[in-house]
Design a protein around this motif. Structure first.
Motif, PDB file in Angstrom:
ATOM      1  N   UNK A 115       0.842  -1.205   0.000  1.00 35.14           N
ATOM      2  CA  UNK A 115       0.000   0.000   0.000  1.00 35.14           C
ATOM      3  C   UNK A 115       0.881   1.262   0.000  1.00 35.14           C
ATOM      4  N   UNK A 116       2.127   1.121   0.512  1.00 32.30           N
ATOM      5  CA  UNK A 116       3.047   2.270   0.620  1.00 32.30           C
ATOM      6  C   UNK A 116       4.332   2.089  -0.176  1.00 32.30           C
ATOM      7  N   UNK A 117       4.705   0.856  -0.552  1.00 28.98           N
ATOM      8  CA  UNK A 117       6.002   0.614  -1.212  1.00 28.98           C
ATOM      9  C   UNK A 117       6.245   1.573  -2.375  1.00 28.98           C
ATOM     10  N   UNK A 118       7.487   1.994  -2.521  1.00 31.44           N
ATOM     11  CA  UNK A 118       7.923   2.946  -3.556  1.00 31.44           C
ATOM     12  C   UNK A 118       7.063   4.220  -3.548  1.00 31.44           C
ATOM     13  N   UNK A 119       7.108   4.961  -2.425  1.00 34.79           N
ATOM     14  CA  UNK A 119       6.238   6.140  -2.303  1.00 34.79           C
ATOM     15  C   UNK A 119       6.522   7.230  -3.337  1.00 34.79           C
ATOM     16  N   UNK A 120       7.764   7.324  -3.804  1.00 38.57           N
ATOM     17  CA  UNK A 120       8.071   8.358  -4.812  1.00 38.57           C
ATOM     18  C   UNK A 120       7.422   8.009  -6.148  1.00 38.57           C
ATOM     19  N   UNK A 121       7.467   6.725  -6.523  1.00 36.25           N
ATOM     20  CA  UNK A 121       6.809   6.292  -7.763  1.00 36.25           C
ATOM     21  C   UNK A 121       5.292   6.478  -7.651  1.00 36.25           C
ATOM     22  N   UNK A 122       4.742   6.187  -6.488  1.00 32.93           N
ATOM     23  CA  UNK A 122       3.292   6.359  -6.293  1.00 32.93           C
ATOM     24  C   UNK A 122       2.882   7.816  -6.490  1.00 32.93           C
ATOM     25  N   UNK A 123       3.702   8.737  -5.986  1.00 33.93           N
ATOM     26  CA  UNK A 123       3.390  10.164  -6.181  1.00 33.93           C
ATOM     27  C   UNK A 123       3.585  10.560  -7.639  1.00 33.93           C
ATOM     28  N   UNK A 124       4.632  10.050  -8.271  1.00 38.53           N
ATOM     29  CA  UNK A 124       4.900  10.416  -9.663  1.00 38.53           C
ATOM     30  C   UNK A 124       3.773   9.938 -10.573  1.00 38.53           C
ATOM     31  N   UNK A 125       3.247   8.748 -10.278  1.00 39.73           N
ATOM     32  CA  UNK A 125       2.111   8.237 -11.057  1.00 39.73           C
ATOM     33  C   UNK A 125       0.898   9.147 -10.881  1.00 39.73           C
ATOM     34  N   UNK A 126       0.668   9.632  -9.672  1.00 42.16           N
ATOM     35  CA  UNK A 126      -0.495  10.483  -9.396  1.00 42.16           C
ATOM     36  C   UNK A 126      -0.349  11.837 -10.101  1.00 42.16           C
ATOM     37  N   UNK A 127       0.869  12.416 -10.062  1.00 38.23           N
ATOM     38  CA  UNK A 127       1.106  13.685 -10.771  1.00 38.23           C
ATOM     39  C   UNK A 127       0.924  13.472 -12.274  1.00 38.23           C
ATOM     40  N   UNK A 128       1.417  12.331 -12.768  1.00 44.10           N
ATOM     41  CA  UNK A 128       1.310  12.044 -14.214  1.00 44.10           C
ATOM     42  C   UNK A 128      -0.155  11.943 -14.628  1.00 44.10           C
ATOM     43  N   UNK A 129      -0.985  11.391 -13.752  1.00 41.11           N
ATOM     44  CA  UNK A 129      -2.416  11.311 -14.044  1.00 41.11           C
ATOM     45  C   UNK A 129      -3.006  12.714 -14.163  1.00 41.11           C
ATOM     46  N   UNK A 130      -2.630  13.587 -13.245  1.00 37.69           N
ATOM     47  CA  UNK A 130      -3.104  14.971 -13.289  1.00 37.69           C
ATOM     48  C   UNK A 130      -2.648  15.656 -14.581  1.00 37.69           C
ATOM     49  N   UNK A 131      -1.367  15.462 -14.915  1.00 37.12           N
ATOM     50  CA  UNK A 131      -0.839  16.053 -16.157  1.00 37.12           C
ATOM     51  C   UNK A 131      -1.563  15.518 -17.389  1.00 37.12           C
ATOM     52  N   UNK A 132      -1.889  14.224 -17.365  1.00 35.73           N
ATOM     53  CA  UNK A 132      -2.583  13.626 -18.513  1.00 35.73           C
ATOM     54  C   UNK A 132      -3.973  14.240 -18.683  1.00 35.73           C
ATOM     55  N   UNK A 133      -4.686  14.441 -17.573  1.00 34.63           N
ATOM     56  CA  UNK A 133      -6.035  15.027 -17.700  1.00 34.63           C
ATOM     57  C   UNK A 133      -5.955  16.436 -18.284  1.00 34.63           C
ATOM     58  N   UNK A 134      -4.974  17.228 -17.822  1.00 35.44           N
ATOM     59  CA  UNK A 134      -4.797  18.584 -18.370  1.00 35.44           C
ATOM     60  C   UNK A 134      -4.434  18.520 -19.848  1.00 35.44           C
ATOM     61  N   UNK A 135      -3.560  17.582 -20.192  1.00 31.82           N
ATOM     62  CA  UNK A 135      -3.126  17.404 -21.581  1.00 31.82           C
ATOM     63  C   UNK A 135      -4.310  17.030 -22.477  1.00 31.82           C
ATOM     64  N   UNK A 136      -5.118  16.069 -22.010  1.00 29.68           N
ATOM     65  CA  UNK A 136      -6.318  15.647 -22.768  1.00 29.68           C
ATOM     66  C   UNK A 136      -7.275  16.821 -22.987  1.00 29.68           C
ATOM     67  N   UNK A 137      -7.492  17.582 -21.927  1.00 27.28           N
ATOM     68  CA  UNK A 137      -8.452  18.697 -22.021  1.00 27.28           C
ATOM     69  C   UNK A 137      -7.941  19.775 -22.966  1.00 27.28           C
ATOM     70  N   UNK A 138      -6.647  20.098 -22.851  1.00 24.82           N
ATOM     71  CA  UNK A 138      -6.092  21.169 -23.690  1.00 24.82           C
ATOM     72  C   UNK A 138      -6.018  20.750 -25.160  1.00 24.82           C
ATOM     73  N   UNK A 139      -5.927  19.447 -25.404  1.00 27.48           N
ATOM     74  CA  UNK A 139      -5.984  18.948 -26.778  1.00 27.48           C
ATOM     75  C   UNK A 139      -7.346  19.268 -27.389  1.00 27.48           C
ATOM     76  N   UNK A 140      -8.398  19.140 -26.575  1.00 25.18           N
ATOM     77  CA  UNK A 140      -9.758  19.454 -27.043  1.00 25.18           C
ATOM     78  C   UNK A 140      -9.943  20.964 -27.172  1.00 25.18           C
TER      79      UNK A 140
END
Length: 944
Positions: A331-356
């Motif tokens: 549930x906690x292993x590799x906490x830096x990767x877990x945060x990076x994945x979450x930031x990447x998700x946020x960036x992807x949503x912004x990227x998808x929206x700005x594409x539209x």
């Protein structure tokens, strides 16, 4: 007849011991013998040799790679096999996602891209009817809810707690109906769920892969090692034994395992014989019938049986495979990767929206060719149950992170093109991805720059911005030219330590921004002549910091938190917070040799060690922010922050490198101890959506014999957890997935970091001991927890939007020298903010003239007097820059029209018929969202 459904399958991890590429090509067989391309080659070849044979395939991310490499005649052959039902896709997402550490938005995205590929390639025959999560380590209720809304008839998995399985076997309840939402009207989130008999392996003695050692069927009677009678006898025994713990005269056997069928001839040759010889016994009165089958054929037979099934409303966490083996560490292993994945998700949503919002020029414009697809696929791969879970080898974790970084580079080009189109400015945009450690070369050196704040949420957001600078006085103006209050603070010692020599800013510029819904606002920052000297910190803890909403109290002697008050509601609780660690078991224990590792959390004592009983403190108080900086040890520090307009206290923790010179692995937690009377209950979210009640040493559907008092009370926390009594609710919003529990009444603990010295014998084969070139002595991790104190009846009105802001955070981009006067400095893609209960979950380009839109009701039916009501939205009046010409509604995964989606009906044992409320639809353009409902639309649009 007892019908035995043999399901030939392979379980192909999208990265684990090898990277996703290495697995596909069969590279690095010194690590593990596995090559997915050869599996698919071999299976197709063998299916063509006997029309009775069947095979199921799961991971579309692998299948897509293989498909692209095939000749058109081979593609035709495969289409024929799919149309005949002999090659069947199950699950069908890009990967088989983890269920504990994934956020629902990313899961929906990864399922959508996998299912879309299957739909467009094979049509209706390629559409999976069954969800298949045979390997994830525990199962989330929200996943079941999503699968139901994606149109699946049923769900099969392999792993559940050993005590739960034993009870279910006795009661013949290994097949059940899972009611996966307390807000959606049944059967909308009801999912038939089957627990497979052998995890996902064949019955013992019947594995015929090249990696297996079981004896083949030797059926020449002239040879002395003839063994058909023995094999048939053993098989009949295995079938009858399995049938005794299931409810119908149909049972399922998974014939395959990890990366099997690279030489499919071995399996099929023996399975053909097994079927022939076992069924041959029917002439002598045997009542066992064996057939090649698939999970959907098996499910159809269970449905035809027309029985009632036990009903489950909780989830399958935590998972233990033995008394001392709780899989709660990941549930906690590799906490830096877990945060990076979450930031990447946020960036992807912004990227998808700005594409539209930016139109076609966003993909190919001033700054080159950009795309959202690279990041979308990288994010999809990252949802795998050995990716964001943190249970992979280090070189594989590095590969996942590299993929996310590459995807973000592609998106940066797209975002720059889109913003150039929307602002009318061709100035180059810079992205600073290390702001959390005060690194941004542009702001550190420039005397004048602008910062554009893009907000991916459907409502206006206020957000604190902290930028690394070297000046001491700045002026900031907003998009209307009005002055914005800003303050400069010195960079803390902790930040200087964590960033090493990556940046050289002495100070941080702090100010509050406001960004419109689905839009951006631009702020201009100018260095003033450095007239003033910087205000120096007070070297002691204040007794109190407060804004108009909250008051936080400290003990001036120890520097620790002592209380929290909500000034609006006049609530006050005692609140102490500190850092501790559990010593990790090293396997030298008389009860069990089990160690703590990437998967398993096993402390060697139930009492954690306190890092320090007092903190060294300095504090700053100004008009923008008040902060108390605490040092507990050279490797643990924290900043307690209260911004002027915030309803939450921010705890920014920095942990690492965790010391291991004592040769002792450590599991680092923070614990909040309060005066709230919890009666052993606490609450966690499921994949970031619905909230589940937890109770210490208790499982709702079976009698727990607790053998690990800490690890057995840990649960996944995706975005928030809370404790409450009749008067107070303390909610903690997290910035990544973490594990946590309430071990003592009034207490909530969250695991922040893990550094371990031993493998836990679950296959990964290395200790969870992360380091890198920049951090050779061990990983340093920084994160944020947000605390809010509210009356329980209105707490969700605060913590739901707060959690969404952390998941979908504003995207900052910078331009040197500021934008030209003619540039557009503010823009919103919506005509107005969405109602508070409505979240814009997805806005992405589907094809040239249509976009995919998901709107969700983000409150549960019982959560809020104000916001737990149905809400109506007019799709035609939604966007400011797009005309909606028409729309059609899809299921959640966007691979079927909603009105064509039909699922099996199942009858639970105790059924209460719900009263259905009907809502009149006043206009064709108006859509109503009920609590926890997500609605998915394909909109035909054109730019205004």
């Amino acid at each position: 007849m007892l019908n035995v459904h043999l399901v030939p399958h392979t379980h192909d991890d999208v990265g684990w011991l090898k990277t996703v590429d290495q697995y596909f090509y069969g590279d690095r067989n010194d690590i593990q013998h596995a090559g997915v391309q050869y599996i698919l080659d071999s299976v197709v070849d063998q299916l063509l040799k006997n029309p009775d044979r069947r095979f199921i395939y799961v991971e579309t991310g692998f299948f897509y790679r293989w498909w692209k490499q095939q000749s058109s005649s081979m593609q035709q052959t495969v289409k024929q096999l799919v149309n005949e039902g002999r090659l069947e896709f199950v699950n069908g997402g890009w990967c088989m996602s983890d269920e504990a550490t994934t956020h629902y938005s990313a899961v929906i995205d990864q399922m959508t891209i996998g299912l879309r590929f299957l739909n467009e390639t094979f049509g209706v025959c390629g559409r999976p009817r069954v969800a298949w999560h045979i390997d994830p380590f525990g199962h989330a209720r929200e996943h079941a809810s999503m699968f139901a809304q994606m149109g699946y008839d049923g769900f099969f998995f392999g792993r559940l707690d050993y005590q739960d399985r034993n009870r279910r076997m006795k009661a013949k309840e290994q097949e059940l109906l899972w009611r996966a939402s307390d807000s959606l009207t049944p059967p909308m989130a009801d999912l038939f769920t089957g627990i497979l008999p052998n995890g996902y392996n064949p019955p013992e003695g019947f594995c015929w892969d090249q990696l297996c050692t079981d004896e083949p069927i030797r059926d020449d009677p002239d040879l002395e090692d003839y063994n058909v009678d023995d094999v048939v006898q053993r098989f009949l025994q295995a079938a009858k034994s399995q049938a005794s713990v299931y409810k119908t005269n149909h049972i399922i056997m998974t014939m395959g395992s990890d990366f099997q069928y690279e030489n499919a001839n071995l399996w099929y040759k023996n399975l053909d014989k097994l079927i022939r010889y076992v069924n041959g016994r029917q002439a002598n009165g045997s009542n066992v019938n064996v057939l090649y089958s698939t999970p959907s054929c098996y499910l159809q037979e269970l449905h035809r049986a027309n029985l009632t099934w036990s009903l489950k409303t909780d989830d399958f966490f935590p998972y233990a495979d033995n008394a001392h083996n709780f899989w709660t560490g990941y549930f906690t292993s590799r906490p830096a990767l877990k945060r990076y994945e979450r930031i990447s998700n946020s960036n992807l949503q912004s990227c998808n929206q700005l594409e539209v919002l930016g139109g076609p020029v966003s993909r190919k414009g001033q700054f080159g060719q950009g795309d959202s697809e690279t990041l979308r696929r990288a994010m999809a791969v990252a949802q795998h149950h050995d990716a964001v879970s943190g249970t992979e080898k280090q070189h594989v974790a590095n590969d996942y992170a590299k993929r996310l970084a590459k995807g973000w580079q592609h998106c940066q080009v797209l975002v720059s093109n889109s913003l150039a189109s929307l602002t009318g400015s061709l100035a180059e945009r810079i992205y600073c991805d290390n702001l959390n450690i005060s690194v941004c070369p542009l702001t550190e050196s420039s005397k004048k720059f602008s910062v554009s704040v893009y907000n991916p949420l459907g409502r206006t957001v206020n957000w604190p911005v902290r930028l690394p600078v070297n000046g001491t006085a700045y002026s900031i103006t907003d998009a209307q030219g009005k002055a914005v209050d800003c303050q400069v603070l010195p960079v803390s010692e902790a930040t200087q330590e964590v960033r090493r020599n990556q940046g050289f800013a002495r100070n941080e510029l702090v100010f509050q921004v406001q960004a419109p819904p689905l839009g951006f606002s631009t702020y201009t920052v100018s260095l003033l002549k450095d007239r003033q000297s910087l205000s120096l910190p007070r070297p002691a803890a204040p007794s109190v910091i407060q804004n108009k909403f909250l008051q936080v109290t400290f003990d001036p002697q120890t520097g620790l938190l002592t209380g929290l008050s909500n000034l609006e509601t006049k609530q006050t609780i005692k609140l102490t917070q500190n850092f501790y660690w559990y010593n990790a078991s090293d396997g030298n224990n008389y009860e069990s040799r089990q160690t703590s590792g990437a998967y398993i959390f096993r402390p060697n004592s139930s009492t954690p060690v306190m890092v320090a009983s007092k903190a060294k403190v300095e504090s700053f108080q100004n008009s923008v922010v008040q902060e108390v900086r605490q040092w507990f040890a050279p490797w643990v520090s924290q900043v307690v922050r209260l911004y002027a307009d915030s309803r939450a206290v921010e705890l920014e923790w920095t942990v690492g490198p965790v010391p291991v010179n004592d040769r002792q692995g450590k599991e680092v937690i923070t614990r909040l101890d309060t005066s709230i009377k919890t009666s052993e209950f606490f609450y966690t979210d499921s994949n970031g959506r619905e909230v589940l009640q937890r109770k210490k040493d208790f499982r709702p559907t079976w009698q727990l014999k607790q053998t690990e008092p800490i690890a057995g009370n840990y649960y996944p926390i995706n975005s928030r957890a809370f404790i409450k009594d009749d008067v107070n609710q303390l909610t903690v919003v997290t910035d990544r997935s973490q594990g946590g529990g309430s071990i003592n009444n009034g207490s909530l603990e969250i695991m922040l970091h893990r550094r371990l010295l031993y493998d836990d014998y679950r296959g990964v084969g290395e200790a969870l001991d992360e380091s890198s070139e920049i951090y050779p002595h061990g990983l340093m991790v920084r994160g944020r927890l947000l605390l809010s104190l509210e009356p329980p009846a209105s707490a969700a009105d605060i913590h739901r939007p707060l959690a969404q802001e952390v998941v979908s955070q504003p995207l900052l981009s910078f331009t040197d020298g500021g934008l030209s006067p003619s540039s557009r400095l503010e823009f919103s893609g919506l005509q107005a903010s969405l109602p508070p209960a409505v979240h814009l979950l997805t806005l992405s380009q589907w094809d040239e003239d249509s976009v995919l839109l998901r709107l969700e009701h983000q409150f549960q039916s019982w959560e809020s007097k104000v916001n737990s009501q149905p809400v109506t939205v007019n799709l035609q009046k939604l966007f400011s820059s797009l005309d909606v010409l028409g729309f059609s509604e899809l299921n959640l995964s966007a691979n079927q029209w909603k009105d064509q989606m039909s699922r099996f009906d199942w009858t639970p044992e105790k059924e209460e018929k719900p009263l259905l409320k009907t809502f009149a639809n006043p206009s064709v353009w108006e859509v109503t969202l009920r609590p926890m409902e997500i609605r998915t639309f394909l909109l035909r649009v054109k730019s205004k």
